[in-house]
Design an enzyme around this catalytic site. Structure first.
Site, PDB file in Angstrom:
ATOM      1  N   ASP A 172       5.259  53.222 -40.100  1.00 30.21           N
ATOM      2  CA  ASP A 172       3.950  52.977 -40.704  1.00 30.21           C
ATOM      3  C   ASP A 172       3.903  53.406 -42.183  1.00 30.21           C
ATOM      4  OD1 ASP A 172       3.216  52.423 -38.011  1.00 30.21           O
ATOM      5  OD2 ASP A 172       2.598  54.504 -37.702  1.00 30.21           O
ATOM      6  N   GLU A 232      -4.080  45.407 -35.926  1.00 31.94           N
ATOM      7  CA  GLU A 232      -4.230  46.801 -36.324  1.00 31.94           C
ATOM      8  C   GLU A 232      -3.674  46.968 -37.726  1.00 31.94           C
ATOM      9  OE1 GLU A 232      -2.155  49.270 -33.481  1.00 31.94           O
ATOM     10  OE2 GLU A 232      -0.280  48.233 -33.723  1.00 31.94           O
TER      11      GLU A 232
HETATM   12  O1  FUB Z   1       2.585  54.571 -35.212  1.00 24.47           O
HETATM   13  C1  FUB Z   1       1.636  54.479 -34.173  1.00 24.47           C
HETATM   14  C2  FUB Z   1       0.979  53.149 -34.212  1.00 24.47           C
HETATM   15  O2  FUB Z   1       1.937  52.116 -34.044  1.00 24.47           O
HETATM   16  C3  FUB Z   1       0.335  52.819 -35.531  1.00 24.47           C
HETATM   17  O3  FUB Z   1      -0.822  53.516 -35.766  1.00 24.47           O
HETATM   18  C4  FUB Z   1       0.235  51.356 -35.401  1.00 24.47           C
HETATM   19  O4  FUB Z   1      -0.085  50.689 -36.569  1.00 24.47           O
HETATM   20  C5  FUB Z   1       1.601  51.024 -34.860  1.00 24.47           C
HETATM   21  O5  FUB Z   1       2.556  50.935 -35.880  1.00 24.47           O
END
Ligand code: FUB
Length: 429
Positions: free
Chosen positions: A17, A191
């Site tokens: 991320d 997301e």
């Molecule tokens: O890293 C945990 C979660 O996985 C993140 O918050 C999302 O965007 C995905 O990458």
């Protein structure tokens, strides 16, 4: 620009991320920090994250790990040992650095799921002081902050949908009610919002499950909170099934870059990821050209450095990549050449002007093997011939260069005997 950020570009730990920010003359990357779960540490088979590191570079080549900047049990409102410090972001405003992070609150009256907190510092590397409470009215993950040219700041996050709201001047409270950013795909998880502006267009980028796993998409608008119009795909789904991807986009020294992640160092478990970067280009109409993920990464590699051939640009038949040590994948990779047709090509090696006289190859072979180093492709001129003795031990073999060509070239290592050989790196002096 000389840089050689091969992918993944952080290899001392798992990272995911990546939020990349240019502060002054350096790029700072604020990623999540995946760790393997274990007894009493997280949930088996799921994400496990207890803290955040920040990394920085002045040239995209040499990255400094500035260490832990925020850790779960030192944030007053976080549920202890919840191991859910997910995707963060960091921005600069009025002399302060604001680090936004989502995690699980201790107070269950706040509702189920994640809240988003802020930690504030005088420097991009901290020390960051967490606020006593998370941001009111915000429930979700993957915070992203954008400050518009007029000084108005916006917070974006996700929780099924993608949301946005104005932030107050203090960067710690909402200045408007959360608003769902509509006009985005309605089917499949979305997301990881990351918004940036270029030439009056606001680009909202986000991972979306259009098929089986996440791919990176974007939508555009003439204003930060929309309405947005879906515009295209920035990166296709992982060809090897890493379920998540998560992006940020930054311009550094006149070049745009996409930062994203893949599970390079943990191919069997996609919740232990590693961050990568590749160049990103806009078409004349402002649309984003799809980015093909590479191992080679960005920029040039100085011929005097260890050139990690396994971060290749092209592989010939019978060539493959494997971990140097399957029990310690952080050691990196090797290139295996299996027969006299096998070769590996690594683009963008900067030989410079000053004559170089030797090549050193780290290699091993069970039976004696001959490797030729060539320039500009597998049919290009030979600049060195390396005899790798039999025996199977790793050796650094130094040979004279038979020719020197100044400038930047693709480097090829080609096996010329019908015996296999393993290559780690090559460098020139
Ligand atoms: O890293 C945990 C979660 O996985 C993140 O918050 C999302 O965007 C995905 O990458």
């Amino acid at each position: 620009m000389a840089a050689n950020a091969q992918n993944p570009f952080i290899t001392n730990q798992f990272t995911a991320d990546p939020s990349a920010r240019v502060f002054g003359d350096r790029v700072y990357v604020y990623p999540s920090h995946d760790i393997p779960c274990g007894p009493g540490r997280g949930r088996v088979g799921w994400f496990c994250m207890e803290d955040y590191h920040v990394f920085s570079s002045a040239n995209l080549t040499d990255w400094t790990d500035h260490g832990v900047i925020v850790t779960q049990n030192k944030v007053p409102w976080v549920k202890p040992n919840s191991y859910s410090m997910w995707a963060p972001d960091c921005v600069f405003r009025n002399g302060k650095y604001y680090f936004y992070f989502p995690t699980t609150p201790r107070d269950t009256t706040m509702g189920k799921g994640f809240a988003i907190g802020v930690a504030v510092a005088d420097r991009p590397t901290g020390p960051f002081v967490p606020q006593a409470q998370p941001i009111a009215q915000v429930h979700g993950i993957d915070p992203n902050v954008f400050i518009d040219k007029d000084g108005q700041a916006y917070l974006y996050w996700s929780q099924g949908h993608i949301y946005g709201a104005k932030l107050k001047e203090n960067m710690l409270e909402l200045a408007s009610a959360p608003q769902t950013l509509g006009e985005l795909p309605t089917k499949g998880l979305k997301e990881g919002p990351y918004l940036f502006e270029r030439q009056g267009t606001y680009y909202l980028t986000y991972p979306h499950v259009a098929n089986k796993t996440e791919r990176l998409e974007y939508a555009t608008s003439r204003s930060p909170l929309g309405p947005f119009k879906v515009a295209g795909v920035i990166m296709d789904e992982s060809p090897t099934g890493c379920w998540t991807n998560h992006q940020s986009i930054a311009q550094f020294k006149n070049q745009w870059y996409l930062f994203y992640h893949h599970n390079d160092l943990s191919p069997a478990f996609d919740k232990n990821r590693s961050i990568r970067m590749d160049s990103l280009f806009f078409r004349p109409d402002g649309s984003i050209q799809k980015v093909t993920p590479t191992l080679r990464g960005v920029g040039l590699t100085d011929a005097r450095q260890k050139i990690q051939l396994d971060r290749y640009s092209r592989l010939g038949s019978g060539a493959s990549i494997a971990f140097l040590d399957t029990l310690n994948k952080f050691q990196g990779w090797k290139t295996v050449l299996a027969n006299n047709q096998s070769w590996v090509q690594y683009n963008g090696v900067a030989f410079g002007k000053q004559v170089l006289k030797t090549a050193t190859l780290r290699a091993r072979a069970t039976d004696a093997a001959t490797v030729q180093l060539q320039l500009d492709g597998p049919a290009g001129p030979v600049v060195a011939q390396v005899a790798v003795p039999k025996g199977g031990q790793w050796r650094e073999i130094k040979v004279p260069l038979t020719a020197f060509k100044p400038g930047t070239h693709a480097l090829v290592a080609a096996l010329k005997t019908n015996t296999s050989v393993e290559l780690d790196w090559v460098k020139f002096e």
